[in-house]
Structure formats: structure tokens, C-alpha cells
Motif scaffolding. Sequence first.
Motif, PDB file in Angstrom:
ATOM      1  N   ASP A   1       0.861  -1.188   0.000  1.00  0.00           N
ATOM      2  CA  ASP A   1       0.000   0.000   0.000  1.00  0.00           C
ATOM      3  C   ASP A   1       0.891   1.231   0.000  1.00  0.00           C
ATOM      4  O   ASP A   1       1.829   1.315   0.791  1.00  0.00           O
ATOM      5  CB  ASP A   1      -0.911   0.011   1.230  1.00  0.00           C
ATOM      6  CG  ASP A   1      -2.077   0.970   1.071  1.00  0.00           C
ATOM      7  OD1 ASP A   1      -1.818   2.178   0.884  1.00  0.00           O
ATOM      8  OD2 ASP A   1      -3.226   0.534   1.133  1.00  0.00           O
TER       9      ASP A   1
ATOM     10  N   PHE B   1      -2.335   4.570   6.146  1.00  0.00           N
ATOM     11  CA  PHE B   1      -3.128   3.337   6.176  1.00  0.00           C
ATOM     12  C   PHE B   1      -2.227   2.150   6.484  1.00  0.00           C
ATOM     13  O   PHE B   1      -2.600   1.240   7.233  1.00  0.00           O
ATOM     14  CB  PHE B   1      -3.840   3.124   4.844  1.00  0.00           C
ATOM     15  CG  PHE B   1      -4.720   1.905   4.831  1.00  0.00           C
ATOM     16  CD1 PHE B   1      -5.951   1.910   5.480  1.00  0.00           C
ATOM     17  CD2 PHE B   1      -4.309   0.744   4.202  1.00  0.00           C
ATOM     18  CE1 PHE B   1      -6.757   0.781   5.498  1.00  0.00           C
ATOM     19  CE2 PHE B   1      -5.100  -0.386   4.203  1.00  0.00           C
ATOM     20  CZ  PHE B   1      -6.339  -0.369   4.856  1.00  0.00           C
TER      21      PHE B   1
ATOM     22  N   ASP C   1      -3.401  -2.982  -1.843  1.00  0.00           N
ATOM     23  CA  ASP C   1      -4.261  -1.901  -2.306  1.00  0.00           C
ATOM     24  C   ASP C   1      -4.437  -2.097  -3.814  1.00  0.00           C
ATOM     25  O   ASP C   1      -3.754  -2.935  -4.426  1.00  0.00           O
ATOM     26  CB  ASP C   1      -3.587  -0.556  -1.998  1.00  0.00           C
ATOM     27  CG  ASP C   1      -4.510   0.630  -2.248  1.00  0.00           C
ATOM     28  OD1 ASP C   1      -5.719   0.403  -2.466  1.00  0.00           O
ATOM     29  OD2 ASP C   1      -4.027   1.764  -2.222  1.00  0.00           O
TER      30      ASP C   1
ATOM     31  N   SER D   1      -9.200  -1.814  -0.390  1.00  0.00           N
ATOM     32  CA  SER D   1      -9.161  -0.559  -1.141  1.00  0.00           C
ATOM     33  C   SER D   1     -10.425   0.246  -0.938  1.00  0.00           C
ATOM     34  O   SER D   1     -11.443  -0.274  -0.492  1.00  0.00           O
ATOM     35  CB  SER D   1      -8.976  -0.876  -2.632  1.00  0.00           C
ATOM     36  OG  SER D   1      -9.017   0.308  -3.404  1.00  0.00           O
ATOM     37  N   MET D   2     -10.354   1.535  -1.287  1.00  0.00           N
ATOM     38  CA  MET D   2     -11.528   2.397  -1.242  1.00  0.00           C
ATOM     39  C   MET D   2     -12.318   2.303  -2.535  1.00  0.00           C
ATOM     40  O   MET D   2     -13.440   2.769  -2.634  1.00  0.00           O
ATOM     41  CB  MET D   2     -11.116   3.856  -1.011  1.00  0.00           C
ATOM     42  CG  MET D   2     -10.617   4.133   0.402  1.00  0.00           C
ATOM     43  SD  MET D   2     -11.815   3.686   1.688  1.00  0.00           S
ATOM     44  CE  MET D   2     -13.173   4.804   1.306  1.00  0.00           C
ATOM     45  N   HIS D   3     -11.744   1.703  -3.571  1.00  0.00           N
ATOM     46  CA  HIS D   3     -12.407   1.611  -4.865  1.00  0.00           C
ATOM     47  C   HIS D   3     -13.582   0.635  -4.832  1.00  0.00           C
ATOM     48  O   HIS D   3     -13.450  -0.497  -4.354  1.00  0.00           O
ATOM     49  CB  HIS D   3     -11.421   1.158  -5.938  1.00  0.00           C
ATOM     50  CG  HIS D   3     -10.401   2.194  -6.285  1.00  0.00           C
ATOM     51  ND1 HIS D   3     -10.710   3.328  -7.000  1.00  0.00           N
ATOM     52  CD2 HIS D   3      -9.081   2.277  -5.995  1.00  0.00           C
ATOM     53  CE1 HIS D   3      -9.622   4.065  -7.152  1.00  0.00           C
ATOM     54  NE2 HIS D   3      -8.628   3.458  -6.545  1.00  0.00           N
ATOM     55  N   THR D   4     -14.734   1.094  -5.337  1.00  0.00           N
ATOM     56  CA  THR D   4     -15.893   0.209  -5.428  1.00  0.00           C
ATOM     57  C   THR D   4     -16.458   0.232  -6.854  1.00  0.00           C
ATOM     58  O   THR D   4     -17.639  -0.028  -7.062  1.00  0.00           O
ATOM     59  CB  THR D   4     -16.996   0.643  -4.435  1.00  0.00           C
ATOM     60  OG1 THR D   4     -17.322   2.029  -4.643  1.00  0.00           O
ATOM     61  CG2 THR D   4     -16.534   0.433  -3.004  1.00  0.00           C
TER      62      THR D   4
ATOM     63  N   PRO E   1     -13.367  -3.231   1.795  1.00  0.00           N
ATOM     64  CA  PRO E   1     -13.118  -1.791   1.671  1.00  0.00           C
ATOM     65  C   PRO E   1     -12.258  -1.276   2.817  1.00  0.00           C
ATOM     66  O   PRO E   1     -12.255  -1.857   3.908  1.00  0.00           O
ATOM     67  CB  PRO E   1     -14.528  -1.187   1.720  1.00  0.00           C
ATOM     68  CG  PRO E   1     -15.360  -2.201   2.414  1.00  0.00           C
ATOM     69  CD  PRO E   1     -14.781  -3.536   2.063  1.00  0.00           C
ATOM     70  N   LYS E   2     -11.545  -0.194   2.577  1.00  0.00           N
ATOM     71  CA  LYS E   2     -10.637   0.344   3.588  1.00  0.00           C
ATOM     72  C   LYS E   2     -11.363   0.897   4.809  1.00  0.00           C
ATOM     73  O   LYS E   2     -10.755   1.066   5.859  1.00  0.00           O
ATOM     74  CB  LYS E   2      -9.745   1.431   2.980  1.00  0.00           C
ATOM     75  CG  LYS E   2      -8.568   0.878   2.191  1.00  0.00           C
ATOM     76  CD  LYS E   2      -7.597   1.981   1.807  1.00  0.00           C
ATOM     77  CE  LYS E   2      -6.349   1.400   1.159  1.00  0.00           C
ATOM     78  NZ  LYS E   2      -5.372   2.439   0.764  1.00  0.00           N
ATOM     79  N   ASN E   3     -12.643   1.172   4.652  1.00  0.00           N
ATOM     80  CA  ASN E   3     -13.388   1.682   5.811  1.00  0.00           C
ATOM     81  C   ASN E   3     -13.994   0.568   6.656  1.00  0.00           C
ATOM     82  O   ASN E   3     -14.771   0.824   7.569  1.00  0.00           O
ATOM     83  CB  ASN E   3     -14.482   2.651   5.360  1.00  0.00           C
ATOM     84  CG  ASN E   3     -15.484   1.998   4.410  1.00  0.00           C
ATOM     85  OD1 ASN E   3     -15.387   0.810   4.109  1.00  0.00           O
ATOM     86  ND2 ASN E   3     -16.442   2.771   3.938  1.00  0.00           N
TER      87      ASN E   3
END
Length: 213
Positions: free
Chosen positions: A9, A14, A58, A86-89, A107-109
Motif C-alpha cells: 500500500d 493506512f 491496495d 481498497s476504497m475503490h468500489t 473496503p478500507k473503511n
Amino acid sequence: MKYNLIIADDHKMFLDGLLSIFESEEAYNILLTAKNGTQVVKYIDINSNEQIDLVITDITMPEMDGITLTKTLKEKNSNLKILAVSMHTNPDMIDTLIESDVDGYVPKNAEKKELLKAIETILKGDKYFSREITDIYMENKFSKKKEENIKLTQREIDVITLIAKEFTTQEIADSLFLSKHTIESYRKNLIAKLGVRNLAGLTKYAIKMKYLD
């Protein structure tokens, strides 16, 4: 027994957060933290005899992204476990990762509890995709299947193409030698048929189907 992990990453904050999680988890040993996929591949090539149980990666990274890394590692060793975080969706990105045989996507969250659950599930030999990712994937599949079943007539294609080119209703009518009322009916029917809300939705559909090419 300790599991050997590699984390890739390029976001230091993060990455530090992940390392702090594993500091309190005695079952895991971090072999390498990398900023891109190239560093991971190089490490694995040099340490070919080392047991590597899981690579956490990531997606967006310099030099070699997570998708390319997944494909590269799976080609080298199809048994190597890979978890994308990752944050990508983006649905197409999720599709590509699944086609690359990634073992999981979180997801990263996501909460620490879910991340550890994903890792445990994958190490047991199963796949793990968070509910959010699964919902996006299934919705995209359903949407694509629905689009494949929709058949437009040539006249409907002509109308939607001119709409996407920002022609007015009167201009479309003049171009196709039809009445303004007929074009308005076509427009309403297309919105209902394609399940979109407005002219912007028709334009997006026309672009997606490459009617403007």
C-alpha cells in the motif's frame, strides 16, 4: 503457528494503521511492507523458498497496481492467497479482480473485526468479499444482464443517438422526418424501456453502448 503476510500500500497512514492491528495479533508475521506491486514481486522472486501465506494489497499503486499484482502472482502460484483492501468500489474493477482470482475484497473503511475475519476465512481456503462489495458486484451483474436483454429498434437508436448529441426535439424530428410529437413519444418510451430517469440517463446509455462512435 504464525502466518506470514505481505502488505502492499502506498499510503503510509493506512499502512501504519494495518501494522498497528497486526502488532496485537500473535498469529501473524509481517514479512514485507511494500509501496507497489513491483516490490512485492521482486521480494517473492528473491525469497522463493519462503512460505508466504497471504498478500494484502491496495488497488491503486505506482509502478504496478493491485490488479496487475494479483494477476502476476496468481500466474506464478495459483495457491497464493491475495486479499484486496481498497476504497475503490467501481463495478468493473471488482469484476476484473474477481476474474484475476483474487481471494477476497474488503473496503478500507471496514472495521478491524471484518478485516481479521476476511484474513481468517481466506487462510482457511475460502473466499471473502464484504457485503458492500458483494452487493455492488451483484447489482452490476444484474444491470448488465438486463441491458443485454434490451433490444432497441434502429429508429430508437437513431433517436437516442441524436439526444446524446444534444439535438433539440424539433431538430431530431427534422433530421428523421418525423413529427415533434412522435419524437416526444420515442423519448418517453426510451426512458421507460431503459429504466433511466431523464435525458442524462439516455445520454449515458448511448455513450455506454457506443452509439456515438
